[in-house]
Design a protein around this motif. Sequence first.
Motif, short mmCIF file in Angstrom:
data_model
loop_
_atom_site.label_atom_id
_atom_site.label_comp_id
_atom_site.label_asym_id
_atom_site.label_seq_id
_atom_site.Cartn_x
_atom_site.Cartn_y
_atom_site.Cartn_z
N LEU A 66 1.71 0.20 -11.80
CA LEU A 66 0.66 -0.76 -11.05
C LEU A 66 -0.47 0.00 -10.44
N ARG A 67 -0.11 1.08 -9.66
CA ARG A 67 -1.05 2.04 -8.96
C ARG A 67 -2.01 2.37 -10.34
N GLN A 68 -1.38 2.91 -11.27
CA GLN A 68 -2.43 3.54 -12.27
C GLN A 68 -3.28 2.47 -12.81
N ILE A 69 -2.82 1.41 -13.20
CA ILE A 69 -3.68 0.17 -13.61
C ILE A 69 -4.62 0.03 -12.72
N ARG A 70 -4.36 -0.17 -11.46
CA ARG A 70 -5.43 -0.53 -10.46
C ARG A 70 -6.48 0.59 -10.21
N ALA A 71 -6.11 1.89 -10.62
CA ALA A 71 -7.06 2.81 -10.15
C ALA A 71 -7.85 3.18 -11.58
N GLY A 72 -7.34 2.87 -12.68
CA GLY A 72 -8.13 3.50 -13.96
C GLY A 72 -7.98 2.66 -15.07
N THR A 88 12.91 -2.05 -1.08
CA THR A 88 12.09 -0.88 -0.65
C THR A 88 12.31 0.17 -1.63
N VAL A 89 11.35 1.17 -1.55
CA VAL A 89 11.43 2.40 -2.20
C VAL A 89 12.13 3.50 -1.24
N PRO A 90 13.22 3.93 -2.05
CA PRO A 90 14.14 4.80 -1.20
C PRO A 90 13.33 6.26 -0.93
N GLY A 91 13.38 6.65 0.40
CA GLY A 91 12.78 7.93 0.61
C GLY A 91 11.15 8.23 0.75
N HIS A 92 10.68 6.95 0.86
CA HIS A 92 9.27 6.79 1.31
C HIS A 92 8.83 6.15 2.43
N GLU A 93 7.58 6.78 3.15
CA GLU A 93 7.19 6.26 4.29
C GLU A 93 6.62 4.95 3.99
N ASN A 94 6.66 4.05 4.79
CA ASN A 94 5.95 2.53 4.14
C ASN A 94 6.30 2.09 2.99
N SER A 95 7.70 1.94 2.68
CA SER A 95 8.36 1.76 1.44
C SER A 95 8.59 0.19 1.24
N ASP A 96 8.11 -0.59 2.01
CA ASP A 96 8.40 -2.02 1.89
C ASP A 96 7.81 -2.39 0.57
N LEU A 97 8.26 -2.88 -0.42
CA LEU A 97 7.70 -3.26 -1.67
C LEU A 97 6.80 -4.40 -1.53
N ARG A 98 7.20 -5.44 -0.84
CA ARG A 98 6.23 -6.50 -0.60
C ARG A 98 4.84 -6.19 0.11
N VAL A 99 4.86 -5.47 0.98
CA VAL A 99 3.57 -4.80 1.75
C VAL A 99 2.77 -3.85 0.64
N ILE A 100 3.49 -3.12 -0.06
CA ILE A 100 2.66 -2.16 -1.00
C ILE A 100 2.24 -3.15 -2.25
N CYS A 101 2.77 -4.07 -2.76
CA CYS A 101 2.29 -5.03 -3.60
C CYS A 101 1.10 -5.82 -3.23
N LYS A 102 1.34 -6.30 -1.85
CA LYS A 102 0.26 -7.04 -1.26
C LYS A 102 -1.02 -6.14 -1.27
N MET A 103 -0.80 -5.03 -0.88
CA MET A 103 -2.14 -4.06 -0.74
C MET A 103 -2.56 -3.65 -2.02
N LEU A 104 -1.76 -3.87 -3.08
CA LEU A 104 -2.32 -3.42 -4.45
C LEU A 104 -2.79 -4.96 -5.25
N GLU A 105 -2.88 -6.01 -4.44
CA GLU A 105 -2.90 -7.44 -4.96
C GLU A 105 -2.06 -7.82 -5.95
N ALA A 106 -1.00 -7.60 -5.92
CA ALA A 106 0.19 -7.65 -6.97
C ALA A 106 1.24 -8.72 -6.29
#
Length: 133
Positions: A66-72, A88-106
């Motif tokens: 998803l990040r790669q598609i959004r970036a390039g 969540t994504v284990p071992g990552h700060e700010n790892s809530d997938l709902r929040v991450i996906c919302k930021m990436l418009e997914a």
Amino acid sequence: MGKHVLVVFNDLVEQRHWVDELRMNGHDVTAVTNAFEAWAEVTSDVWFEQIVCGMSLPGMSGLQLLRQIRAGSCQPNIPFALLSGAPTVPGHENSDLRVICKMLEADFFLTPDWEIPEKLCLVGPRKVSKKHH
């Protein structure tokens, strides 16, 4: 007329479920088993109107794709639905997938959720039989 949907799951049972459901509802489906194949499809001359992707993929996760598609990619704004069995994504700060996906418009869906195709407007509403008392 249906959409052209890219389905990305390494679990072949889950992939087959999505492919069958989408094709029964008139969509053209391309299915791949990893993010590298998905990236090759998205950067080719093929145009997709939706990506449905599992989080756990060999080599590169669904979130990394998803990040790669959004970036390039040539389709950076393609609707993308990320499905995961964990929120969540284990071992990552700010790892809530709902929040991450919302930021990436997914869209993010915690699985199993058998209403996901409806929520993505890829299938019509399911008919529910009413029990008579």
